[in-house]
Design a protein around this motif. Structure first.
Motif, short mmCIF file in Angstrom:
data_model
loop_
_atom_site.label_atom_id
_atom_site.label_comp_id
_atom_site.label_asym_id
_atom_site.label_seq_id
_atom_site.Cartn_x
_atom_site.Cartn_y
_atom_site.Cartn_z
N LEU A 132 0.80 -1.22 0.00
CA LEU A 132 0.00 0.00 0.00
C LEU A 132 0.83 1.28 0.00
CD1 LEU A 132 -2.86 1.15 -0.09
CD2 LEU A 132 -2.84 1.12 2.42
N PRO A 133 1.90 1.39 0.79
CA PRO A 133 2.68 2.63 0.72
C PRO A 133 3.22 2.90 -0.69
CG PRO A 133 3.23 1.44 2.71
CD PRO A 133 2.36 0.53 1.89
N ASP A 134 3.62 1.85 -1.40
CA ASP A 134 4.09 2.04 -2.78
C ASP A 134 2.94 2.42 -3.71
OD1 ASP A 134 6.64 1.41 -1.95
OD2 ASP A 134 6.63 -0.61 -2.81
N LEU A 135 1.77 1.81 -3.51
CA LEU A 135 0.60 2.16 -4.31
C LEU A 135 0.25 3.63 -4.10
CD1 LEU A 135 -1.79 -0.89 -3.77
CD2 LEU A 135 -0.64 -0.26 -5.88
N CYS A 136 0.27 4.07 -2.85
CA CYS A 136 -0.06 5.46 -2.55
C CYS A 136 0.98 6.41 -3.12
CB CYS A 136 -0.23 5.67 -1.05
SG CYS A 136 -1.77 4.96 -0.42
N GLU A 137 2.24 6.04 -3.02
CA GLU A 137 3.30 6.88 -3.60
C GLU A 137 3.14 6.98 -5.11
OE1 GLU A 137 6.09 9.56 -3.92
OE2 GLU A 137 5.38 8.80 -2.01
N ALA A 138 2.86 5.87 -5.76
CA ALA A 138 2.65 5.89 -7.22
C ALA A 138 1.42 6.73 -7.56
CB ALA A 138 2.49 4.46 -7.74
N HIS A 139 0.39 6.63 -6.75
CA HIS A 139 -0.82 7.42 -6.99
C HIS A 139 -0.54 8.91 -6.80
CE1 HIS A 139 -5.00 8.48 -7.29
NE2 HIS A 139 -4.83 9.23 -6.20
N ARG A 140 0.22 9.25 -5.75
CA ARG A 140 0.55 10.67 -5.51
C ARG A 140 1.40 11.23 -6.65
NH1 ARG A 140 1.92 8.67 -0.25
NH2 ARG A 140 0.04 8.76 1.01
N ALA A 141 2.31 10.42 -7.17
CA ALA A 141 3.18 10.86 -8.25
C ALA A 141 2.40 11.07 -9.54
CB ALA A 141 4.30 9.84 -8.47
N ASN A 142 1.37 10.26 -9.76
CA ASN A 142 0.59 10.36 -10.98
C ASN A 142 -0.88 10.08 -10.65
OD1 ASN A 142 -0.44 10.42 -13.53
ND2 ASN A 142 0.92 8.87 -14.38
N PRO A 143 -1.59 11.06 -10.09
CA PRO A 143 -2.96 10.83 -9.65
C PRO A 143 -3.94 10.48 -10.76
CG PRO A 143 -2.34 13.13 -9.34
CD PRO A 143 -1.12 12.41 -9.81
N ASP A 144 -3.60 10.79 -12.01
CA ASP A 144 -4.50 10.47 -13.12
C ASP A 144 -4.39 9.01 -13.55
OD1 ASP A 144 -5.50 13.06 -13.22
OD2 ASP A 144 -3.87 13.72 -14.53
N ARG A 145 -3.36 8.35 -13.09
CA ARG A 145 -3.16 6.94 -13.43
C ARG A 145 -4.06 6.09 -12.54
NH1 ARG A 145 2.63 3.95 -12.93
NH2 ARG A 145 2.08 2.09 -14.10
N SER A 146 -4.74 5.13 -13.12
CA SER A 146 -5.66 4.32 -12.31
C SER A 146 -4.89 3.32 -11.47
CB SER A 146 -6.65 3.59 -13.21
OG SER A 146 -6.05 2.46 -13.80
N MET A 147 -5.51 2.89 -10.39
CA MET A 147 -4.90 1.90 -9.51
C MET A 147 -4.71 0.58 -10.27
SD MET A 147 -3.53 1.95 -6.59
CE MET A 147 -3.98 3.36 -5.67
N LEU A 148 -5.62 0.26 -11.18
CA LEU A 148 -5.48 -0.96 -11.98
C LEU A 148 -4.20 -0.90 -12.80
CD1 LEU A 148 -6.60 -3.65 -12.93
CD2 LEU A 148 -7.91 -2.43 -14.66
N GLU A 149 -3.90 0.25 -13.41
CA GLU A 149 -2.65 0.41 -14.16
C GLU A 149 -1.45 0.23 -13.25
OE1 GLU A 149 -2.03 3.75 -17.05
OE2 GLU A 149 -4.01 4.31 -16.29
N ILE A 150 -1.51 0.83 -12.06
CA ILE A 150 -0.39 0.76 -11.13
C ILE A 150 -0.17 -0.69 -10.69
CG2 ILE A 150 0.39 1.43 -8.82
CD1 ILE A 150 -1.11 4.12 -9.30
#
Length: 168
Positions: A132-150
Motif C-alpha cells: 500500500l505505501p508504494d501504491l499510494c506513492e505511485a498514486h501521488r506521483a501520478n494521480p490520473d493513473r488508475s490503480m489498476l494500471e499501477i
C-alpha cells in the motif's frame, strides 16, 4: 423533539451505556450502523453481514486479528476521509480499483490519521501482492493513473515484506 432526532440520541446513549457497562466492544452487540470498520476488545475485526431478509443487517466477529488496535469504533471523520462506507457488507480489495478511492485512501486525512482503515486496506493490498505505501506513492506521483494500471504495471511488484503501518 422530532422522532428522527430521538433515534440518533438514543443510539448514542445506548452505545455509551454499552461501553460503560461492559467496558469492551463485542461485535455482536454493536448496531449495524457502527459495525463496519470496528474492532472488538479481543482485537478482531467486526463484519457487517446480511440475512436473507432484504435490508436486515447484523454485526459479527471475524477471525481476522488486528495488531495494536482494540476496542475501536471508527470515527465518522475517518469513514468520510477514507471514502469507505459503513454499509459495506464484506470488504474486498476491489475497492482499490475504484476510481477516486485511492485518492481518498492515500490522502493525508486518511493515511496519516486513520490507522484502522489503512491497516485493513494495507492487508488487502498484500493479499493482491501489492504494498500500500508504494501504491499510494505511485498514486501521488501520478494521480490520473488508475490503480489498476499501477497494480498491473509491476510498479509495486517488488513488494517489501514490511509490517503494516503502526497505529497512531
Amino acid at each position: 423533539m422530532s422522532s428522527s432526532f430521538k433515534f440518533p440520541i438514543s443510539l448514542f446513549l445506548s452505545s455509551l451505556l454499552l461501553h460503560a457497562a461492559l467496558g469492551e466492544i463485542i461485535c455482536e452487540d454493536l448496531p449495524a450502523k457502527t459495525c463496519a470498520f470496528s474492532i472488538s476488545a479481543a482485537g478482531k475485526r467486526c463484519l457487517l453481514e446480511t440475512e436473507n431478509v432484504a435490508g436486515k443487517f447484523y454485526c459479527r466477529t471475524s477471525e481476522v486479528d488486528v495488531e495494536g488496535i482494540l476496542n475501536h469504533v471508527e470515527t465518522d471523520d475517518c469513514v468520510a476521509a477514507c471514502g469507505v462506507d459503513r454499509k459495506t457488507v464484506g470488504i474486498s480489495s476491489d475497492a482499490l480499483l475504484e476510481p477516486g478511492f485511492a485518492a481518498k485512501l492515500c490522502s493525508s486525512a486518511c493515511y496519516d490519521f486513520c490507522p484502522n482503515i489503512v491497516d485493513l486496506y494495507f492487508n488487502l493490498a498484500v493479499g493482491e501482492g501489492a504494498f500500500l505505501p508504494d501504491l499510494c506513492e505511485a498514486h501521488r506521483a501520478n494521480p490520473d493513473r488508475s490503480m489498476l494500471e499501477i497494480l498491473s504495471s509491476g510498479a509495486v511488484s517488488d513488494m517489501a515484506q514490511a509490517p503494516a503501518p503502526a497505529p497512531m
